[in-house]
Design a protein around this motif. Sequence first.
Motif, PDB file in Angstrom:
ATOM      1  N   SER A  48      38.192 -21.885  33.775  1.00 45.76           N
ATOM      2  CA  SER A  48      38.962 -20.904  33.004  1.00 45.76           C
ATOM      3  C   SER A  48      38.607 -19.458  33.360  1.00 45.76           C
ATOM      4  N   ARG A  97      35.928 -28.094  35.245  1.00 45.04           N
ATOM      5  CA  ARG A  97      34.548 -28.372  35.690  1.00 45.04           C
ATOM      6  C   ARG A  97      33.766 -29.175  34.652  1.00 45.04           C
ATOM      7  N   SER A  98      34.458 -30.085  33.962  1.00 46.71           N
ATOM      8  CA  SER A  98      33.727 -30.873  32.957  1.00 46.71           C
ATOM      9  C   SER A  98      32.681 -31.746  33.636  1.00 46.71           C
ATOM     10  N   THR A 146      40.565 -45.180  36.037  1.00 49.77           N
ATOM     11  CA  THR A 146      39.300 -44.926  35.328  1.00 49.77           C
ATOM     12  C   THR A 146      38.729 -46.246  34.811  1.00 49.77           C
TER      13      THR A 146
HETATM   14  P1  NDP Z   1      37.272 -30.512  29.316  1.00 44.94           P
HETATM   15  O1  NDP Z   1      38.006 -29.958  28.156  1.00 44.94           O
HETATM   16  O2  NDP Z   1      35.873 -30.966  29.162  1.00 44.94           O
HETATM   17  O3  NDP Z   1      37.306 -29.436  30.503  1.00 44.94           O
HETATM   18  C1  NDP Z   1      38.465 -28.736  30.803  1.00 44.94           C
HETATM   19  C2  NDP Z   1      38.188 -27.855  31.977  1.00 44.94           C
HETATM   20  O4  NDP Z   1      39.379 -27.131  32.257  1.00 44.94           O
HETATM   21  C3  NDP Z   1      37.085 -26.820  31.720  1.00 44.94           C
HETATM   22  O5  NDP Z   1      36.221 -26.744  32.837  1.00 44.94           O
HETATM   23  C4  NDP Z   1      37.847 -25.513  31.538  1.00 44.94           C
HETATM   24  O6  NDP Z   1      37.148 -24.362  32.005  1.00 44.94           O
HETATM   25  C5  NDP Z   1      39.062 -25.746  32.409  1.00 44.94           C
HETATM   26  N1  NDP Z   1      40.169 -24.908  31.991  1.00 44.94           N
HETATM   27  C6  NDP Z   1      40.653 -24.747  30.736  1.00 44.94           C
HETATM   28  N2  NDP Z   1      41.648 -23.831  30.728  1.00 44.94           N
HETATM   29  C7  NDP Z   1      41.777 -23.413  32.013  1.00 44.94           C
HETATM   30  C8  NDP Z   1      42.596 -22.463  32.645  1.00 44.94           C
HETATM   31  N3  NDP Z   1      43.509 -21.744  31.950  1.00 44.94           N
HETATM   32  N4  NDP Z   1      42.453 -22.266  33.971  1.00 44.94           N
HETATM   33  C9  NDP Z   1      41.549 -22.975  34.675  1.00 44.94           C
HETATM   34  N5  NDP Z   1      40.722 -23.899  34.129  1.00 44.94           N
HETATM   35  C10 NDP Z   1      40.839 -24.105  32.808  1.00 44.94           C
HETATM   36  O7  NDP Z   1      38.214 -31.656  29.895  1.00 44.94           O
HETATM   37  P2  NDP Z   1      37.976 -33.082  30.601  1.00 44.94           P
HETATM   38  O8  NDP Z   1      37.567 -32.919  32.018  1.00 44.94           O
HETATM   39  O9  NDP Z   1      37.183 -33.968  29.720  1.00 44.94           O
HETATM   40  O10 NDP Z   1      39.483 -33.599  30.551  1.00 44.94           O
HETATM   41  C11 NDP Z   1      40.536 -32.920  31.187  1.00 44.94           C
HETATM   42  C12 NDP Z   1      41.814 -33.674  30.962  1.00 44.94           C
HETATM   43  O11 NDP Z   1      41.695 -34.974  31.558  1.00 44.94           O
HETATM   44  C13 NDP Z   1      42.171 -33.963  29.495  1.00 44.94           C
HETATM   45  O12 NDP Z   1      43.579 -33.978  29.366  1.00 44.94           O
HETATM   46  C14 NDP Z   1      41.615 -35.360  29.254  1.00 44.94           C
HETATM   47  O13 NDP Z   1      42.307 -36.037  28.216  1.00 44.94           O
HETATM   48  C15 NDP Z   1      41.895 -35.998  30.585  1.00 44.94           C
HETATM   49  N6  NDP Z   1      41.027 -37.107  30.931  1.00 44.94           N
HETATM   50  C16 NDP Z   1      41.648 -38.179  31.503  1.00 44.94           C
HETATM   51  C17 NDP Z   1      40.921 -39.243  31.942  1.00 44.94           C
HETATM   52  C18 NDP Z   1      41.643 -40.345  32.601  1.00 44.94           C
HETATM   53  O14 NDP Z   1      41.126 -41.445  32.676  1.00 44.94           O
HETATM   54  N7  NDP Z   1      42.837 -40.099  33.154  1.00 44.94           N
HETATM   55  C19 NDP Z   1      39.469 -39.314  31.767  1.00 44.94           C
HETATM   56  C20 NDP Z   1      38.889 -38.100  31.220  1.00 44.94           C
HETATM   57  C21 NDP Z   1      39.672 -37.048  30.811  1.00 44.94           C
HETATM   58  P3  NDP Z   1      35.776 -23.835  31.315  1.00 44.94           P
HETATM   59  O15 NDP Z   1      34.701 -24.762  31.834  1.00 44.94           O
HETATM   60  O16 NDP Z   1      35.641 -22.458  31.820  1.00 44.94           O
HETATM   61  O17 NDP Z   1      35.976 -23.938  29.840  1.00 44.94           O
END
Ligand code: NDP
Length: 291
Positions: free
Chosen positions: A193, A165-166, A275
Motif C-alpha cells: 500500500s 506483502r502478507s 490452496t
Molecule cells: P492482507 O490483508 O493480509 O494483505 C493485503 C496486502 O495488500 C497488504 O500487504 C497491503 O499493503 C496490500 N494493499 C492493500 N491496499 C493496497 C493498495 N491500495 N495498493 C497496493 N497494495 C495494497 O491480505 P491476504 O494476503 O491475507 O489476502 C489477500 C486476498 O487474498 C484477500 O482477498 C484474501 O481473502 C485472499 N486470499 C485468498 C486465498 C486463496 O486461497 N485464494 C488464501 C489467502 C487469502 P500493506 O502491507 O502496506 O498494508
Amino acid sequence: MKLLDGSLVAAHYKEKIKEEVKSLISQGSKKPHLAAILVGNNPASEAYVGAKVRTCEEIGFASTLLRLDAQIDEARLLKEIAALNENKDVDGILVQLPLPKHIREASIINAIDPSKDVDGFHPVSIGKLVLGQDTFLPATPYGILLMLSYYGIDLSGKHCVVVGRSNIVGTPMSILLSRNNAYGNATVTLTHSKTKDLKAHCLQADVIIAAIGIPYFLKADMVKEGAIVIDVGINRIEDASKKSGSRLVGDVDFDAVAPQCSYITPVPKGVGPMTICGLMQNTLNAVKNKR
Ligand code: NDP
C-alpha cells in the motif's frame, strides 16, 4: 487468452494424492490425518474449513475438526494445540485464520509443532523457505506453484510483480519466485500500500500476482499485453441477482483484464482450489517425512 482452471488442476493433483495414499496404506501405513481448528463461526472461515474437511474425505485422509468458542482465551487454545502436537495420530495441524482479535495469531502459529505445520506459517517453515531448504510451503503460494507447473509455465527470467506483502501470500510468494530452483529464477518486485506509482510497476510485469483483498483492484490499464495474471483475492460483494444476495470476486477486474492476458486465473475456481491442494500435499508430505 488461456484460463488457468483451478478446479481442473486441483482435481488432477487430488487424484495423484489419492493414489499415493492408497499405495501408502497398502504398505501398512495409516491414513494421513489433518486436524483443523476453527475458532468462532465466521461464515467465510466456516466455508474454507468445510472445503478442507470435504477434500480430506475425497482423497482418503482422516480429518478432525475442532470447533472452539469465539471467546476462548489464548492459554486454552495453546493447550488444544499442545494436545494435537502430542497426538501421534495427527500428521498435520491447521488453525483457520483470522483468529478473534483478543488472540495473538503469532503466539498460536508459533506453538504448532513445525513437523505438523502443514499451512507452512511457522517461523521454522518460513525460515527454511527463505534459505531454500525443504519445508512445508505456505499453502496458497504452493498451490500457485503447482498450478504453474501443471501448465508448464516457466517463470525463469520473467519479471513478476507481487501486489500485497502478507505473511501468508505475498511475502512467501515473492521469495519462492526469486529462488534459484526449478520454479523460481524470476526477477521479483514486491509491492504494497505504500508503493509509489503501482501502475508503472505493474505495467512492466510479465507476471502479476494480486493478493490485496480489494475487489476489482487490478484494472486493464495496469496490465501489459500478454501478461500472466494470478488473482489470489477472494472478496464477497453484494449482488441482488443472486439468491444469497452476494457473490465472490477477485482482486482483478477480470472481464476487462482477461482479453489482454496470455494466462489468467478466474475467481472463484482459480487459486482457491489450489490452496487446498497445497495443504493436502503438505499433509501427505508430513506423513512421508516420518517414514
Ligand atoms: P492482507 O490483508 O493480509 O494483505 C493485503 C496486502 O495488500 C497488504 O500487504 C497491503 O499493503 C496490500 N494493499 C492493500 N491496499 C493496497 C493498495 N491500495 N495498493 C497496493 N497494495 C495494497 O491480505 P491476504 O494476503 O491475507 O489476502 C489477500 C486476498 O487474498 C484477500 O482477498 C484474501 O481473502 C485472499 N486470499 C485468498 C486465498 C486463496 O486461497 N485464494 C488464501 C489467502 C487469502 P500493506 O502491507 O502496506 O498494508
